[in-house]
Write a protein that holds these residues in place. Structure first.
Motif, PDB file in Angstrom:
ATOM      1  N   ALA A 119     -19.774  14.790  13.009  1.00  0.00           N
ATOM      2  CA  ALA A 119     -18.484  14.195  13.709  1.00  0.00           C
ATOM      3  C   ALA A 119     -17.980  15.195  14.661  1.00  0.00           C
ATOM      4  CB  ALA A 119     -17.699  13.648  12.818  1.00  0.00           C
ATOM      5  N   VAL A 120     -17.771  16.274  14.438  1.00  0.00           N
ATOM      6  CA  VAL A 120     -17.293  17.376  15.437  1.00  0.00           C
ATOM      7  C   VAL A 120     -18.171  17.681  16.318  1.00  0.00           C
ATOM      8  CG1 VAL A 120     -16.608  19.898  15.221  1.00  0.00           C
ATOM      9  CG2 VAL A 120     -15.807  18.525  13.483  1.00  0.00           C
ATOM     10  N   ARG A 121     -19.628  17.761  16.077  1.00  0.00           N
ATOM     11  CA  ARG A 121     -20.422  17.859  17.231  1.00  0.00           C
ATOM     12  C   ARG A 121     -20.535  16.673  18.404  1.00  0.00           C
ATOM     13  NH1 ARG A 121     -25.682  20.364  14.097  1.00  0.00           N
ATOM     14  NH2 ARG A 121     -24.940  22.416  14.004  1.00  0.00           N
ATOM     15  N   ALA A 122     -20.293  15.501  17.804  1.00  0.00           N
ATOM     16  CA  ALA A 122     -20.306  14.313  18.677  1.00  0.00           C
ATOM     17  C   ALA A 122     -19.069  14.314  19.386  1.00  0.00           C
ATOM     18  CB  ALA A 122     -20.456  12.995  17.972  1.00  0.00           C
ATOM     19  N   ARG A 123     -17.838  14.599  18.884  1.00  0.00           N
ATOM     20  CA  ARG A 123     -16.656  14.627  19.333  1.00  0.00           C
ATOM     21  C   ARG A 123     -16.421  15.682  20.272  1.00  0.00           C
ATOM     22  NH1 ARG A 123     -11.140  12.407  18.083  1.00  0.00           N
ATOM     23  NH2 ARG A 123     -10.362  12.404  20.463  1.00  0.00           N
ATOM     24  N   THR A 124     -16.860  16.785  20.248  1.00  0.00           N
ATOM     25  CA  THR A 124     -16.727  18.038  20.824  1.00  0.00           C
ATOM     26  C   THR A 124     -17.949  19.032  21.205  1.00  0.00           C
ATOM     27  OG1 THR A 124     -15.879  19.099  19.090  1.00  0.00           O
ATOM     28  CG2 THR A 124     -14.206  18.311  20.439  1.00  0.00           C
ATOM     29  N   PRO A 125     -19.031  18.352  22.115  1.00  0.00           N
ATOM     30  CA  PRO A 125     -20.214  18.974  22.046  1.00  0.00           C
ATOM     31  C   PRO A 125     -20.263  20.517  22.322  1.00  0.00           C
ATOM     32  CG  PRO A 125     -20.104  16.994  23.406  1.00  0.00           C
ATOM     33  CD  PRO A 125     -18.831  17.186  22.613  1.00  0.00           C
ATOM     34  N   ALA A 126     -19.249  20.924  23.043  1.00  0.00           N
ATOM     35  CA  ALA A 126     -19.105  22.283  23.484  1.00  0.00           C
ATOM     36  C   ALA A 126     -18.828  23.465  22.074  1.00  0.00           C
ATOM     37  CB  ALA A 126     -18.202  22.645  24.578  1.00  0.00           C
ATOM     38  N   HIS A 127     -18.350  22.616  21.060  1.00  0.00           N
ATOM     39  CA  HIS A 127     -17.642  23.366  20.216  1.00  0.00           C
ATOM     40  C   HIS A 127     -18.693  24.131  19.415  1.00  0.00           C
ATOM     41  CE1 HIS A 127     -16.686  23.684  15.597  1.00  0.00           C
ATOM     42  NE2 HIS A 127     -15.246  23.943  16.247  1.00  0.00           N
ATOM     43  N   ARG A 128     -18.339  25.243  19.175  1.00  0.00           N
ATOM     44  CA  ARG A 128     -19.293  26.319  18.370  1.00  0.00           C
ATOM     45  C   ARG A 128     -18.393  26.522  16.940  1.00  0.00           C
ATOM     46  NH1 ARG A 128     -24.248  26.280  19.712  1.00  0.00           N
ATOM     47  NH2 ARG A 128     -24.300  28.665  18.807  1.00  0.00           N
ATOM     48  N   GLY A 129     -18.982  26.151  16.085  1.00  0.00           N
ATOM     49  CA  GLY A 129     -18.205  26.339  14.620  1.00  0.00           C
ATOM     50  C   GLY A 129     -19.300  26.776  13.530  1.00  0.00           C
ATOM     51  N   ARG A 130     -18.536  27.164  12.424  1.00  0.00           N
ATOM     52  CA  ARG A 130     -19.326  27.623  11.197  1.00  0.00           C
ATOM     53  C   ARG A 130     -18.938  26.692  10.128  1.00  0.00           C
ATOM     54  NH1 ARG A 130     -23.444  30.069  13.132  1.00  0.00           N
ATOM     55  NH2 ARG A 130     -22.949  31.791  14.398  1.00  0.00           N
ATOM     56  N   GLY A 131     -19.978  26.701   9.189  1.00  0.00           N
ATOM     57  CA  GLY A 131     -19.547  26.086   7.928  1.00  0.00           C
ATOM     58  C   GLY A 131     -19.672  26.944   6.649  1.00  0.00           C
ATOM     59  N   ALA A 132     -18.570  27.269   6.048  1.00  0.00           N
ATOM     60  CA  ALA A 132     -18.482  28.017   4.939  1.00  0.00           C
ATOM     61  C   ALA A 132     -18.592  27.134   3.603  1.00  0.00           C
ATOM     62  CB  ALA A 132     -17.414  28.830   4.912  1.00  0.00           C
ATOM     63  N   HIS A 133     -19.678  26.865   3.030  1.00  0.00           N
ATOM     64  CA  HIS A 133     -19.745  26.051   2.003  1.00  0.00           C
ATOM     65  C   HIS A 133     -20.029  26.765   0.552  1.00  0.00           C
ATOM     66  CE1 HIS A 133     -24.082  26.491   2.227  1.00  0.00           C
ATOM     67  NE2 HIS A 133     -23.955  26.389   3.422  1.00  0.00           N
ATOM     68  N   PRO A 134     -19.834  25.972  -0.629  1.00  0.00           N
ATOM     69  CA  PRO A 134     -19.990  26.593  -2.098  1.00  0.00           C
ATOM     70  C   PRO A 134     -21.585  26.383  -2.012  1.00  0.00           C
ATOM     71  CG  PRO A 134     -18.981  24.439  -2.168  1.00  0.00           C
ATOM     72  CD  PRO A 134     -18.962  24.712  -0.785  1.00  0.00           C
ATOM     73  N   ARG A 135     -21.942  27.061  -2.960  1.00  0.00           N
ATOM     74  CA  ARG A 135     -23.607  26.823  -3.193  1.00  0.00           C
ATOM     75  C   ARG A 135     -23.859  25.316  -3.606  1.00  0.00           C
ATOM     76  NH1 ARG A 135     -23.902  31.830  -7.206  1.00  0.00           N
ATOM     77  NH2 ARG A 135     -23.677  33.490  -5.764  1.00  0.00           N
TER      78      ARG A 135
END
Length: 103
Positions: free
Chosen positions: A68-84
């Motif tokens: 959803a973030v990539r579709a809404r803001t294609p230039a966005h560069r982000g990271r996911g910090a997820h639990p195992r």
């Protein structure tokens, strides 16, 4: 932080609420994408509580939020910090992301 505000684990270093988690919000990915777009963020870290109460540990919600973030803001560069997630998130991201794109 996505997937609610209650964690299914009680890690000694964390102060997140560990009461029984509420159901997942199906609209959360769009809400996060809207917030990233409205704030004009060029970079965001998306993290979550652990959701051992759902079959995939929350991986599908994490992947949906990234999509959803990539579709809404294609230039966005982000990271996911997820639990195992025992590899579930990696499988979900690979099946839903742009080939060759890792962040």
């Amino acid at each position: 932080m996505i997937l609610g505000d209650r964690c299914t684990r009680a890690c000694g270093f964390c102060l997140v609420d560990t009461r029984h988690p509420l159901p997942l919000d199906d609209e959360e990915p769009e809400h996060v994408a809207d917030a990233v777009a409205q704030l004009g963020l060029a970079h965001a870290v998306i993290t979550s509580v652990a959701r051992d109460d759902v079959p995939d540990g929350g991986a599908s919600g994490f992947a949906a939020t990234i999509r959803a973030v990539r579709a809404r803001t294609p230039a966005h560069r982000g990271r996911g910090a997820h639990p195992r997630l025992q590899g579930a998130i990696r499988r979900r991201w690979r099946s839903s992301s742009t080939p060759g794109r890792t962040s």
